[in-house]
Design a protein around this motif. Structure first.
Motif, PDB file in Angstrom:
ATOM      1  N   LEU A 135       4.602   6.983 -82.918  1.00  0.00           N
ATOM      2  CA  LEU A 135       3.505   6.690 -81.990  1.00  0.00           C
ATOM      3  C   LEU A 135       2.624   7.910 -81.770  1.00  0.00           C
ATOM      4  O   LEU A 135       1.396   7.789 -81.646  1.00  0.00           O
ATOM      5  CB  LEU A 135       4.074   6.196 -80.661  1.00  0.00           C
ATOM      6  N   CYS A 136       3.225   9.091 -81.715  1.00  0.00           N
ATOM      7  CA  CYS A 136       2.438  10.317 -81.593  1.00  0.00           C
ATOM      8  C   CYS A 136       1.495  10.478 -82.786  1.00  0.00           C
ATOM      9  O   CYS A 136       0.312  10.792 -82.628  1.00  0.00           O
ATOM     10  CB  CYS A 136       3.358  11.534 -81.481  1.00  0.00           C
ATOM     11  N   LEU A 137       2.010  10.250 -83.988  1.00  0.00           N
ATOM     12  CA  LEU A 137       1.194  10.382 -85.195  1.00  0.00           C
ATOM     13  C   LEU A 137       0.111   9.314 -85.251  1.00  0.00           C
ATOM     14  O   LEU A 137      -1.038   9.591 -85.638  1.00  0.00           O
ATOM     15  CB  LEU A 137       2.084  10.307 -86.434  1.00  0.00           C
ATOM     16  N   LEU A 138       0.455   8.093 -84.866  1.00  0.00           N
ATOM     17  CA  LEU A 138      -0.546   7.022 -84.838  1.00  0.00           C
ATOM     18  C   LEU A 138      -1.661   7.336 -83.849  1.00  0.00           C
ATOM     19  O   LEU A 138      -2.840   7.150 -84.145  1.00  0.00           O
ATOM     20  CB  LEU A 138       0.108   5.688 -84.476  1.00  0.00           C
ATOM     21  N   SER A 139      -1.294   7.808 -82.672  1.00  0.00           N
ATOM     22  CA  SER A 139      -2.288   8.135 -81.652  1.00  0.00           C
ATOM     23  C   SER A 139      -3.157   9.299 -82.086  1.00  0.00           C
ATOM     24  O   SER A 139      -4.366   9.310 -81.859  1.00  0.00           O
ATOM     25  CB  SER A 139      -1.595   8.461 -80.323  1.00  0.00           C
ATOM     26  N   ALA A 175      13.046   1.925 -69.217  1.00  0.00           N
ATOM     27  CA  ALA A 175      11.743   2.575 -69.096  1.00  0.00           C
ATOM     28  C   ALA A 175      11.282   3.107 -70.454  1.00  0.00           C
ATOM     29  O   ALA A 175      10.096   3.016 -70.803  1.00  0.00           O
ATOM     30  CB  ALA A 175      11.812   3.708 -68.075  1.00  0.00           C
ATOM     31  N   LEU A 176      12.223   3.650 -71.227  1.00  0.00           N
ATOM     32  CA  LEU A 176      11.901   4.159 -72.564  1.00  0.00           C
ATOM     33  C   LEU A 176      11.434   3.027 -73.476  1.00  0.00           C
ATOM     34  O   LEU A 176      10.412   3.139 -74.162  1.00  0.00           O
ATOM     35  CB  LEU A 176      13.125   4.855 -73.157  1.00  0.00           C
ATOM     36  N   GLU A 177      12.177   1.925 -73.491  1.00  0.00           N
ATOM     37  CA  GLU A 177      11.786   0.768 -74.301  1.00  0.00           C
ATOM     38  C   GLU A 177      10.418   0.242 -73.885  1.00  0.00           C
ATOM     39  O   GLU A 177       9.563  -0.047 -74.740  1.00  0.00           O
ATOM     40  CB  GLU A 177      12.826  -0.349 -74.155  1.00  0.00           C
ATOM     41  N   THR A 178      10.206   0.125 -72.591  1.00  0.00           N
ATOM     42  CA  THR A 178       8.922  -0.368 -72.085  1.00  0.00           C
ATOM     43  C   THR A 178       7.791   0.573 -72.466  1.00  0.00           C
ATOM     44  O   THR A 178       6.709   0.131 -72.856  1.00  0.00           O
ATOM     45  CB  THR A 178       8.976  -0.543 -70.553  1.00  0.00           C
ATOM     46  N   GLY A 179       8.047   1.875 -72.360  1.00  0.00           N
ATOM     47  CA  GLY A 179       7.033   2.854 -72.735  1.00  0.00           C
ATOM     48  C   GLY A 179       6.658   2.767 -74.202  1.00  0.00           C
ATOM     49  O   GLY A 179       5.475   2.873 -74.561  1.00  0.00           O
ATOM     50  N   ILE A 180       7.641   2.568 -75.065  1.00  0.00           N
ATOM     51  CA  ILE A 180       7.383   2.438 -76.503  1.00  0.00           C
ATOM     52  C   ILE A 180       6.524   1.210 -76.786  1.00  0.00           C
ATOM     53  O   ILE A 180       5.505   1.286 -77.483  1.00  0.00           O
ATOM     54  CB  ILE A 180       8.712   2.369 -77.277  1.00  0.00           C
ATOM     55  N   TYR A 181       6.928   0.080 -76.230  1.00  0.00           N
ATOM     56  CA  TYR A 181       6.165  -1.150 -76.446  1.00  0.00           C
ATOM     57  C   TYR A 181       4.756  -1.041 -75.866  1.00  0.00           C
ATOM     58  O   TYR A 181       3.774  -1.465 -76.493  1.00  0.00           O
ATOM     59  CB  TYR A 181       6.894  -2.345 -75.822  1.00  0.00           C
ATOM     60  N   LEU A 182       4.660  -0.482 -74.665  1.00  0.00           N
ATOM     61  CA  LEU A 182       3.359  -0.378 -74.013  1.00  0.00           C
ATOM     62  C   LEU A 182       2.418   0.517 -74.793  1.00  0.00           C
ATOM     63  O   LEU A 182       1.230   0.199 -74.955  1.00  0.00           O
ATOM     64  CB  LEU A 182       3.542   0.161 -72.588  1.00  0.00           C
ATOM     65  N   PHE A 184       2.468   1.211 -78.060  1.00  0.00           N
ATOM     66  CA  PHE A 184       2.044   0.536 -79.284  1.00  0.00           C
ATOM     67  C   PHE A 184       1.048  -0.582 -78.963  1.00  0.00           C
ATOM     68  O   PHE A 184       0.070  -0.786 -79.689  1.00  0.00           O
ATOM     69  CB  PHE A 184       3.262  -0.030 -80.012  1.00  0.00           C
ATOM     70  N   PHE A 185       1.281  -1.281 -77.867  1.00  0.00           N
ATOM     71  CA  PHE A 185       0.358  -2.331 -77.422  1.00  0.00           C
ATOM     72  C   PHE A 185      -1.027  -1.742 -77.144  1.00  0.00           C
ATOM     73  O   PHE A 185      -2.048  -2.319 -77.539  1.00  0.00           O
ATOM     74  CB  PHE A 185       0.921  -2.998 -76.164  1.00  0.00           C
ATOM     75  N   VAL A 186      -1.081  -0.603 -76.477  1.00  0.00           N
ATOM     76  CA  VAL A 186      -2.360   0.051 -76.167  1.00  0.00           C
ATOM     77  C   VAL A 186      -3.085   0.463 -77.445  1.00  0.00           C
ATOM     78  O   VAL A 186      -4.308   0.308 -77.558  1.00  0.00           O
ATOM     79  CB  VAL A 186      -2.128   1.277 -75.250  1.00  0.00           C
ATOM     80  N   ILE A 187      -2.343   0.984 -78.428  1.00  0.00           N
ATOM     81  CA  ILE A 187      -2.955   1.354 -79.711  1.00  0.00           C
ATOM     82  C   ILE A 187      -3.602   0.136 -80.363  1.00  0.00           C
ATOM     83  O   ILE A 187      -4.739   0.197 -80.848  1.00  0.00           O
ATOM     84  CB  ILE A 187      -1.900   1.981 -80.647  1.00  0.00           C
ATOM     85  N   LEU A 188      -2.883  -0.984 -80.383  1.00  0.00           N
ATOM     86  CA  LEU A 188      -3.421  -2.204 -80.993  1.00  0.00           C
ATOM     87  C   LEU A 188      -4.597  -2.754 -80.203  1.00  0.00           C
ATOM     88  O   LEU A 188      -5.580  -3.245 -80.796  1.00  0.00           O
ATOM     89  CB  LEU A 188      -2.319  -3.260 -81.112  1.00  0.00           C
ATOM     90  N   MET A 189      -4.528  -2.689 -78.880  1.00  0.00           N
ATOM     91  CA  MET A 189      -5.649  -3.151 -78.060  1.00  0.00           C
ATOM     92  C   MET A 189      -6.885  -2.281 -78.279  1.00  0.00           C
ATOM     93  O   MET A 189      -8.020  -2.782 -78.290  1.00  0.00           O
ATOM     94  CB  MET A 189      -5.253  -3.146 -76.587  1.00  0.00           C
TER      95      MET A 189
END
Length: 199
Positions: A135-139, A175-182, A184-189
């Motif tokens: 996610l860091c690299l994608l962002s 919280a970690l799982e939610t943060g990961i999903y959130l 990635f969701f923000v990147i796609l949005m």
């Protein structure tokens, strides 16, 4: 439906399936504590409906996420930096699926771990690590500003805190799982918004 919309839908459904698995699994586990206990305890050896939780719960969660990554790789993230980040992030669902096939010992007790427990722990840690790094690299590939540093550090601190096994370990994992999903969701949005502006 556009590819980005399908990808977003798969992320949402995957997260909802995870949440439903944990909530329903916890209902059938006597005295299960969502704050202190890991989600893996629901699928541990000797847990009520452990195999069902692992195979129809956690494995399906990751199988829903993998088509999303295929769509991203084929249609949405075409440059090298994005694809490297995406391939690292793919380690997250793949390794979580591996962890589901190697359940932890009852209540995920690490006092005298079996080989399955060790495999489960290693796969789970590497899965989360791949998620954060990917996610860091994608962002970084999607934006000029380094806004990704803050969420990356926060999620890494959450990940390493799981090894301490405190009374808040279960809450921290959620919280970690939610943060990961959130994230990635923000990147796609963000990609969806960008495509709408181009059109």
């Amino acid at each position: 439906m556009r590819h980005v919309d399908i990808a977003i839908s798969l992320v949402v459904v995957s997260y909802l399936w995870l949440a439903a698995t944990v909530v329903i699994g916890g209902q059938f586990y006597p005295d299960y504590d969502h704050i202190s206990q890991f989600m893996s305890a629901l699928g541990a050896t000797g847990a009520p409906f452990g195999p069902a939780v692992n195979y129809w719960g956690f494995t399906v969660v990751e199988l829903l996420l993998l088509p999303c990554l295929v769509i991203c790789f084929a249609y949405l993230m075409r440059n090298r930096a994005e694809r490297v980040g995406l391939m690292i992030f793919a380690g997250y669902p793949l390794l979580i699926a591996v962890a589901a096939f190697f359940p932890c010992d009852f209540e995920c007790n690490m006092d005298d771990p079996t080989r399955s427990q060790l495999m489960h722990t290693a796969a789970g840690f590497l899965a989360y690590f791949c998620a954060v790094v990917g996610l860091c690299l994608l962002s970084h590939a999607k934006a000029e500003r380094s806004f990704w540093v803050a969420p990356g550090l926060i999620l890494l601190m959450m990940l390493f805190s799981l090894s301490l096994e405190t009374v808040f370990s279960g809450l921290m994992q959620r919280a970690l799982e939610t943060g990961i999903y959130l994230w990635f969701f923000v990147i796609l949005m963000h990609m969806r918004h960008h495509k709408e502006q181009v059109v």
